[in-house]
Design a protein around this motif. Structure first.
Motif, PDB file in Angstrom:
ATOM      1  N   VAL A   1     -16.321  66.872  54.869  1.00  0.00           N
ATOM      2  CA  VAL A   1     -16.500  68.023  55.759  1.00  0.00           C
ATOM      3  C   VAL A   1     -15.275  68.184  56.652  1.00  0.00           C
ATOM      4  N   LEU A   2     -14.842  67.090  57.261  1.00  0.00           N
ATOM      5  CA  LEU A   2     -13.687  67.148  58.160  1.00  0.00           C
ATOM      6  C   LEU A   2     -12.416  67.525  57.406  1.00  0.00           C
ATOM      7  N   GLN A   3     -12.257  67.006  56.200  1.00  0.00           N
ATOM      8  CA  GLN A   3     -11.076  67.349  55.405  1.00  0.00           C
ATOM      9  C   GLN A   3     -11.093  68.819  54.994  1.00  0.00           C
ATOM     10  N   ASP A   4     -12.264  69.371  54.745  1.00  0.00           N
ATOM     11  CA  ASP A   4     -12.356  70.803  54.466  1.00  0.00           C
ATOM     12  C   ASP A   4     -12.024  71.609  55.723  1.00  0.00           C
ATOM     13  N   ALA A   5     -12.516  71.160  56.868  1.00  0.00           N
ATOM     14  CA  ALA A   5     -12.279  71.869  58.123  1.00  0.00           C
ATOM     15  C   ALA A   5     -10.798  71.880  58.499  1.00  0.00           C
ATOM     16  N   ILE A   6     -10.080  70.842  58.136  1.00  0.00           N
ATOM     17  CA  ILE A   6      -8.657  70.749  58.477  1.00  0.00           C
ATOM     18  C   ILE A   6      -7.850  71.845  57.774  1.00  0.00           C
ATOM     19  N   LYS A   7      -8.398  72.390  56.698  1.00  0.00           N
ATOM     20  CA  LYS A   7      -7.697  73.438  55.939  1.00  0.00           C
ATOM     21  C   LYS A   7      -7.935  74.836  56.514  1.00  0.00           C
ATOM     22  N   ALA A   8      -8.807  74.944  57.496  1.00  0.00           N
ATOM     23  CA  ALA A   8      -9.132  76.240  58.092  1.00  0.00           C
ATOM     24  C   ALA A   8      -7.900  76.848  58.764  1.00  0.00           C
ATOM     25  N   ARG A   9      -7.923  78.173  58.887  1.00  0.00           N
ATOM     26  CA  ARG A   9      -6.784  78.889  59.468  1.00  0.00           C
ATOM     27  C   ARG A   9      -6.981  79.261  60.926  1.00  0.00           C
ATOM     28  N   ASN A  10      -8.193  79.019  61.452  1.00  0.00           N
ATOM     29  CA  ASN A  10      -8.444  79.292  62.867  1.00  0.00           C
ATOM     30  C   ASN A  10      -9.673  78.498  63.322  1.00  0.00           C
TER      31      ASN A  10
ATOM     32  N   VAL B   1      -4.024  63.855  54.581  1.00  0.00           N
ATOM     33  CA  VAL B   1      -4.761  64.611  55.579  1.00  0.00           C
ATOM     34  C   VAL B   1      -4.114  65.978  55.830  1.00  0.00           C
ATOM     35  N   PHE B   2      -2.856  65.975  56.211  1.00  0.00           N
ATOM     36  CA  PHE B   2      -2.140  67.209  56.541  1.00  0.00           C
ATOM     37  C   PHE B   2      -0.999  67.418  55.557  1.00  0.00           C
ATOM     38  N   GLU B   3      -0.917  68.610  54.999  1.00  0.00           N
ATOM     39  CA  GLU B   3       0.192  68.908  54.090  1.00  0.00           C
ATOM     40  C   GLU B   3       1.528  68.778  54.807  1.00  0.00           C
TER      41      GLU B   3
END
Length: 179
Positions: A85-94, A21-23
């Motif tokens: 979708v949620l996994q893509d959103a977690i990569k957002a920067r803001n 989920v999170f790097e």
């Protein structure tokens, strides 16, 4: 609440000691929110924007845990789109990027509501997911993490589709969309 509880929620949902989920790891996401909360109390401006972003990342992580648990129980391929979708959103920067990603693919969330009434645990997990989206404070997320851990400890992860499930008449899709 602790960062460890958040880690445990994700580990349980993914059935893995290292959920993808999170790097930086779930604990780091949780402690980043705690740090942003402390900084927001003494500063203004950028710290408020940082606080909102850190809160959204934690909320997305909790939502991902519930959707992953739901997907594991539902065995519904379309529900996996929500997880993506949620996994893509977690990569957002803001927070604006998060909103943009989710809004662009909002129709995917309709797929979560198929087949939920076959298994009461799916329905409960979906309720926790919805509550996560409505949460507005760290304390509310902490409570949802604990509720999720309690529910997931009771889930029959080995449940499979049985012939009895075929006796249940599917609900009308228009009815589900109006929920």
């Amino acid at each position: 609440m602790s960062a460890r509880s958040f880690e445990l929620l994700l580990e349980t949902a993914y059935d893995s000691p290292n959920p993808p989920v999170f790097e930086e790891g779930a604990a780091a996401v949780y402690t980043a929110l705690e740090r942003a909360l402390r900084e927001a109390r003494i500063a203004t401006g950028k710290s408020q924007e940082e606080l909102s972003f850190r809160f959204e990342r934690l909320r997305l992580g909790v939502a991902i845990a519930f959707v992953k648990a739901f997907v594991r129980l539902a065995h519904n391929e379309k529900s996996k789109e929500v997880l993506e979708v949620l996994q893509d959103a977690i990569k957002a920067r803001n927070t604006r990027e998060i909103d943009k990603i989710v809004q662009k693919r909002i129709a995917s969330f309709d797929h979560l509501y198929h087949e939920i009434f076959v298994n009461p645990q799916r329905e409960e997990i979906l309720h926790l997911f919805e509550s996560t989206l409505d949460a507005g404070t760290k304390e509310e997320l902490d409570e949802l993490i604990m509720d999720g851990l309690e529910l997931m400890s009771e889930v029959d992860w080995d449940y499979t589709h049985s012939e009895d499930d075929d006796d249940i008449e599917p609900l009308d899709e228009d009815f589900l969309k109006n929920l």
